[in-house]
Design a protein around this motif. Structure first.
Motif, short mmCIF file in Angstrom:
data_model
loop_
_atom_site.label_atom_id
_atom_site.label_comp_id
_atom_site.label_asym_id
_atom_site.label_seq_id
_atom_site.Cartn_x
_atom_site.Cartn_y
_atom_site.Cartn_z
N LEU A 188 0.80 9.52 8.54
CA LEU A 188 1.39 9.75 9.86
C LEU A 188 1.64 8.42 10.56
O LEU A 188 2.66 8.23 11.21
N LEU A 189 0.71 7.50 10.38
CA LEU A 189 0.87 6.18 10.98
C LEU A 189 2.10 5.48 10.39
O LEU A 189 2.92 4.92 11.12
N TYR A 190 2.24 5.58 9.05
CA TYR A 190 3.41 4.98 8.41
C TYR A 190 4.70 5.61 8.95
O TYR A 190 5.69 4.92 9.21
N ALA A 191 4.68 6.93 9.11
CA ALA A 191 5.86 7.61 9.64
C ALA A 191 6.18 7.09 11.04
O ALA A 191 7.34 6.83 11.36
N LEU A 192 5.13 6.93 11.85
CA LEU A 192 5.33 6.45 13.22
C LEU A 192 5.92 5.04 13.21
O LEU A 192 6.89 4.75 13.92
N VAL A 193 5.36 4.18 12.36
CA VAL A 193 5.87 2.81 12.28
C VAL A 193 7.34 2.83 11.82
O VAL A 193 8.19 2.15 12.39
N GLY A 194 7.63 3.65 10.80
CA GLY A 194 8.99 3.73 10.29
C GLY A 194 9.97 4.20 11.35
O GLY A 194 11.03 3.60 11.54
N TYR A 222 8.25 -2.00 0.72
CA TYR A 222 7.89 -2.33 -0.65
C TYR A 222 6.40 -2.56 -0.83
O TYR A 222 5.86 -2.38 -1.90
N LYS A 223 5.76 -3.01 0.25
CA LYS A 223 4.37 -3.43 0.11
C LYS A 223 3.41 -2.25 0.05
O LYS A 223 2.24 -2.42 -0.24
N LEU A 224 3.91 -1.06 0.37
CA LEU A 224 3.02 0.10 0.41
C LEU A 224 3.01 0.82 -0.94
O LEU A 224 3.83 0.56 -1.81
N ASP A 225 2.07 1.78 -1.08
CA ASP A 225 2.08 2.61 -2.28
C ASP A 225 3.28 3.56 -2.20
O ASP A 225 3.83 3.78 -1.12
N PRO A 226 3.72 4.14 -3.33
CA PRO A 226 4.95 4.93 -3.32
C PRO A 226 4.95 6.02 -2.25
O PRO A 226 5.93 6.17 -1.51
N GLY A 227 3.85 6.75 -2.12
CA GLY A 227 3.81 7.84 -1.14
C GLY A 227 4.04 7.31 0.27
O GLY A 227 4.90 7.79 1.00
N GLY A 228 3.27 6.28 0.64
CA GLY A 228 3.39 5.72 1.98
C GLY A 228 4.75 5.13 2.23
O GLY A 228 5.33 5.30 3.31
N SER A 229 5.31 4.46 1.23
CA SER A 229 6.58 3.81 1.47
C SER A 229 7.70 4.85 1.58
O SER A 229 8.62 4.68 2.39
N LEU A 230 7.61 5.95 0.82
CA LEU A 230 8.61 7.01 0.97
C LEU A 230 8.60 7.56 2.39
O LEU A 230 9.65 7.80 2.98
N ILE A 231 7.41 7.74 2.93
CA ILE A 231 7.30 8.31 4.27
C ILE A 231 7.84 7.35 5.31
O ILE A 231 8.59 7.73 6.21
N MET A 232 7.49 6.08 5.16
CA MET A 232 8.00 5.11 6.13
C MET A 232 9.52 5.02 6.03
O MET A 232 10.23 4.94 7.03
N PHE A 233 9.99 5.09 4.80
CA PHE A 233 11.42 5.05 4.53
C PHE A 233 12.16 6.22 5.22
O PHE A 233 13.18 6.04 5.86
#
Lengths: 174, 505, 316
Positions: free
Chosen positions: B20-26, B53-64
């Motif tokens: 959720l934090l990654y989503a918020l940042v994204g 790129y620096k995150l794990d695939p799950g986190g980076s997909l969400i931020m993306f």
């Protein structure tokens, strides 16, 4: 456009196209008609210079330009008719100096961007634009604008690797 | 059933606090960059992709996913408040939205855009999950003749929907069409209207034209009449939130916008801009009070904003099911997927189900996050309008030029920005509508290319243009759009006359 | 006032000094973000940094006119500067000719070919055309009835289609070529059966081919490829080989030592594990070729391209 035209346009406000009294044509609107006709001629001339090799489509690269040119020419005639009848809405008096300040600021930014870098060039534009809106003194707006532009440069050029030209100021600090 | 299990699993992952934090940042980053005029969603995603790129695939997909939706949404805020759309899909939003903002109704305009985007994003993402295979089959069955018919429909409805004067509206459109001719002709490789200038060979960039006509033109116009303007803008008249009346007028446009945007986004030759044009003309056609259009009709914000977000989700249909990138944004997303070792294509759903459903779940979460982030901020955004005019407009120009330089660092592009800015001023001065110029630049080349492709494939036989059911339906709709509004107007006048008559009684 | 001027002068001097000290590269991608050249430049940036070959690498996008605008700007600005690199490719060869560009590849210092991709001709799975021979026969019977979907006129796809027709004994001007602006759009037209055949780089079609939705009739390589289960054009009796390669070049007017240093850095990059990982991720073929061999290859291709563009009437 002269002040007389301005007044003429203003005084005609609300005059219907079918009003009986003869009126002077709206010269500014007439100028638009001429410009439109000029663009139409340019588009048609450019299409005429294209090399047309036979294509299966039969609609080649020149067809669309001719259609657009014809449309523009027709609209030019329509605009001219409306100019004569005074069908354009009233225009209020325009202040010219703010426009010169802002356009000049953009032109300066464009010209010095390569040498002065993003922050200083944009700061100059910012100052000129603020001056166009009556903000004084110029140097204060310049400092504020350069400051904002520099922060934006740091965020976008350093942080996100967007290519914004660097100048002395940027090189000094990074 | 399996679909829902996978989606639920994806949602569980996406709803973990870290994600959720990654989503918020994204979403925050996407909105912050997308809000700049001239930086559209494609460039926003391209710029911010490395951050993930620096995150794990799950986190980076969400931020993306957050960046993608944030970038799509960001453009509408400046469109509404400052009349400076950041990309082609939000120019229509500026038409009605800015009129609302000037009347002190910027809060409801932003709210209907945010909620409409949310509703559209939610429905379209669900549609993506459930009906993608059927939608894509339909989209593929369309050929150039059908797309040409779609462009004809867009032309007729859009030109009917604009401006107080048909002559001036058509003139604006024709200027856009002429600008659309500039550059190398795709089918023959010949340069048109380029006069040997290499920078013109690729044609006029839509974002440059839009930013110049709106942001620079608007600034010049306001500057030229500043002494007659009130010193302070009243940012809020009435309520910042949407009233009951606003809700009542918005929900149908949201749904219609979604219904228009999703399939058009899924079509290979469609796009968020075309969808927003069609939604606007639909709303104007169906409005109970069409006379409000052009003066701040909330339907004209609600519909197009829903349409452009639904279209963004629609773009994912061919991307995920076929590996077809149909927009610049989608092409960059494709590059993003490759970073995670994903190869979008027909086998993606079968070979990487957890990632695909993870992405869809992320889109849903990002969409919600966008709403959560933006609704409370509306009060703050509206305050933008209270910034003293010199700073506000100088700041708009600062960011408009930043976007233009960042997208294409050339002196020529800045020269075009200035020239088109002056054109925008001239058009406003003589009461020409602005949006049709950009519409002409976008639709003109599409229509021409599709026509020539259709005729090329048919070896010059014009009957190809009316030989598919879809083309016939679209052309019939175009004919209706031309004929019906004058008829309605006649009928309306009739009703008015009857009412006058009864009053005399 | 005097102080201000002096301070500014000092600042400028300092700035130039600090700039000269940094051992970095600025890579120009003469295209918009997202395209092949941009991805190549950004991958180079990533690998050069990750491998510690360079400390600071920046990517600059200068889009326009098939890379010729970026190329002209590069030659103009970067001459003699060993920190400047430009990414380019076969598309540029054609664009330089069709746009009558005043600046050509002779004006830069080619360092190495990095990656390459071969062109393939595909048909939808349900198409009647089964082999290259079927296509050649159809083409010879009625060239207009075979519509080809590919990228913009004068680009690699169009050039390959023209070379194919010419080698099959058909007038290349009669090729019914339908240009699309993006890979996705052309692919949609092929999958939807709107056109007879599609022609583009294999990467555009790979996942559809693997899913059995498209069938590859032939490949433009000189030998069969591992990744594509299809004959070469040559095997089908059509003597055409085309590789759509991407390269990196340095600025003009460099000393031999400077060129050698850059070549060493690029070679270190190309041989690194992270570069190989990038190639695998993106599905790019490693066609690394440097030095005189690359220069000779370049010369041959420019000649062949010019000839076919003349044949199809795109170059006077």
């Amino acid at each position: 456009m002269t002040a007389a035209d301005e007044d003429a346009a203003g005084s005609r406000a609300g005059a219907g196209p079918d009003s009986a009294t003869p009126r002077r044509p709206d010269w500014s609107a007439m100028a638009i008609a001429v410009i439109l006709l000029g663009i139409a001629a340019l588009v048609a001339w450019d299409a005429w210079t294209l090399k047309l090799s036979p294509t299966y489509a039969r609609v080649g690269p020149a067809t669309a330009p001719y259609v657009v040119a014809a449309l523009l020419a027709a609209l030019a005639v329509g605009t001219a008719v409306m100019a004569v009848r005074g069908g354009f809405p009233a225009r209020e008096h325009a202040e010219v100096s703010p426009i010169l300040w802002i356009a000049g600021g953009l032109a300066v930014q464009m010209l010095v961007l390569g040498t002065a870098g993003f922050s200083i060039a944009t700061g100059l534009m910012f100052a000129a634009a603020a001056r166009g809106f009556g903000q004084r003194p110029l140097w204060l707006s310049f400092l504020i604008g350069t400051g904002i532009a520099f922060v934006a440069w740091v965020v976008f050029a350093m942080g996100l690797r967007l290519s914004l030209p660097a100048g002395p100021l940027e090189r000094l600090l990074f | 059933m399996e679909t829902f299990a996978l989606l639920a699993q994806g949602l569980l992952v996406a709803l973990e606090p870290v994600n959720l934090l990654y989503a918020l940042v994204g979403v925050t980053l996407g909105t912050a960059v997308g809000v700049l005029p001239g930086i559209g969603p494609a460039l926003t995603v391209a710029l911010l992709l490395p951050v993930t790129y620096k995150l794990d695939p799950g986190g980076s997909l969400i931020m993306f996913a957050g960046i993608y939706y944030g970038g799509m949404y960001g453009g509408s805020t400046t469109s509404i408040l400052l009349n400076t759309p950041g990309e082609s899909a939000s120019i229509i939003t500026a038409v009605e939205g800015n009129k609302m903002a000037r009347a002190g109704r910027g809060g409801p305009a932003l709210a209907t855009a945010a909620i409409g985007s949310f509703v559209a994003g939610l429905l379209a993402t669900l549609a993506l999950a459930l009906v993608a295979p059927w939608v894509v089959r339909f989209a593929l069955s369309l050929g150039p003749a059908d797309y040409f018919a779609l462009m004809v429909l867009a032309f007729t409805t859009v030109s009917a929907a604009f401006g107080s004067s048909t002559l001036r509206g058509l003139t604006s459109l024709a200027i856009g069409l002429a600008l659309g001719l500039v550059g190398i002709d795709l089918q023959t490789g010949q340069a048109r209207l380029s006069f040997g200038v290499p920078w013109l060979l690729d044609g006029i960039e839509v974002t440059t034209l839009a930013v110049a006509l709106f942001a620079v033109g608007e600034t010049l116009t306001v500057a030229s009449r500043q002494s007659r303007l009130p010193d302070r803008v009243e940012a809020v008249k009435g309520s910042v939130a949407m009233t009951r009346e606003d809700w009542r007028r918005s929900w149908k446009p949201w749904l219609r916008g979604t219904a228009i945007g999703f399939p058009i986004g899924a079509m290979p030759a469609g796009g968020a801009d075309v969808a927003s044009f069609l939604s606007y003309s639909t709303e104007k056609l169906l409005a109970k009070r069409p006379e409000e259009f052009g003066h701040g009709a909330i339907e004209g914000v609600a519909g197009p904003e829903a349409a452009n977000n639904a279209s963004a989700a629609g773009t994912l249909v061919p991307l995920l099911t076929l590996g077809l990138p149909t927009t610049a944004t989608a092409a960059i997303m494709l590059a993003g997927f490759q970073q995670y070792g994903l190869r979008p294509g027909p086998l993606l759903f079968a070979s990487n189900p957890e990632l695909v459903w993870g992405l869809i779940a992320s889109l849903l979460v990002a969409n919600l996050m966008l709403l959560v982030l933006n609704l409370p901020l509306i009060g703050l955004w509206v305050k933008l309008l209270t910034i003293p005019r010199p700073w506000l407009y100088a700041g708009i120009l600062l960011f408009a030029t930043l976007g233009t330089i960042g997208a294409n660092p050339s002196v020529f592009e800045l020269g075009l920005l200035l020239a088109f800015g002056l054109l925008g001023y001239g058009l406003r001065r003589f009461d020409y509508p602005i949006a049709p110029v950009v519409v002409g630049l976008i639709l003109g080349p599409l229509a021409e290319q599709e026509l020539r492709r259709a005729l090329g494939i048919a070896q010059g036989d014009p009957t190809i243009l009316v030989s598919s059911p879809a083309a016939i339906v679209l052309l019939a709709l175009a004919a209706i759009a031309l004929v019906v509004p004058p008829l309605l107007r006649l009928r309306g006048r009739g009703r008015l006359l009857t009412r006058l008559a009864t009053h005399e009684d | 006032m005097k102080h201000v001027i002096m301070a500014t002068a000092a600042a400028c001097a300092l700035a130039w000094a600090s700039q000269a000290a940094a051992a970095d590269y600025t890579i120009m991608a003469p295209a918009a973000p997202g395209g092949g050249w941009d991805q190549t430049a950004r991958s180079m940036q990533e690998v050069l940094l990750a491998e510690g070959i360079a400390e600071d690498v920046q990517v600059v996008n200068v889009p326009g006119a098939g890379g010729t605008i970026g190329l002209a700007q590069f030659v103009n600005e970067a001459a003699g500067d060993p920190s400047r690199l430009i990414v380019g490719g076969y598309v540029m060869v054609g664009a330089i000719l069709t746009n009558a560009s005043p600046v050509t590849l002779d004006d830069v210092t080619p360092i190495a070919r990095l990656t390459g991709e071969y062109e393939v001709i595909v048909v939808p799975a349900e198409s009647e055309l089964q082999t290259l021979a079927d296509l050649v026969a159809a083409l010879q019977a009625d060239p207009g009835a075979v519509s080809w979907a590919g990228g913009s006129a004068g680009g690699t796809d169009h050039i390959t289609a023209g070379l194919f027709a010419k080698a099959a004994g058909v007038d290349p001007t009669l090729v019914n070529y339908i240009a699309y602006s993006g890979g996705g759009e052309a692919l949609a037209a092929i999958l939807g059966g709107q056109v007879t055949v599609g022609i583009s780089g294999y990467g555009e079609f790979q996942s559809q081919v693997e899913a059995g939705q498209l069938r590859v009739l032939g490949v433009s390589s000189d030998e069969r490829l591992e990744i594509v289960d299809a004959p070469t054009f040559r095997e089908g009796g059509v003597d055409v080989v085309v590789q759509n390669w991407r390269m990196v070049a340095a600025a003009p007017d460099l000393s031999a030592e400077q060129v050698a240093a850059i070549t060493a850095d690029i070679e270190a990059m190309a041989q690194s594990e992270s570069w190989q990982q990038v190639l695998a991720n993106k599905g790019w073929q490693d066609t690394y070729l440097a030095g005189d061999a690359f220069a000779e290859q370049l010369r041959v291709e420019i000649e062949a391209t010019e000839a076919i563009l003349r044949d199809v009437g795109l170059v006077e």
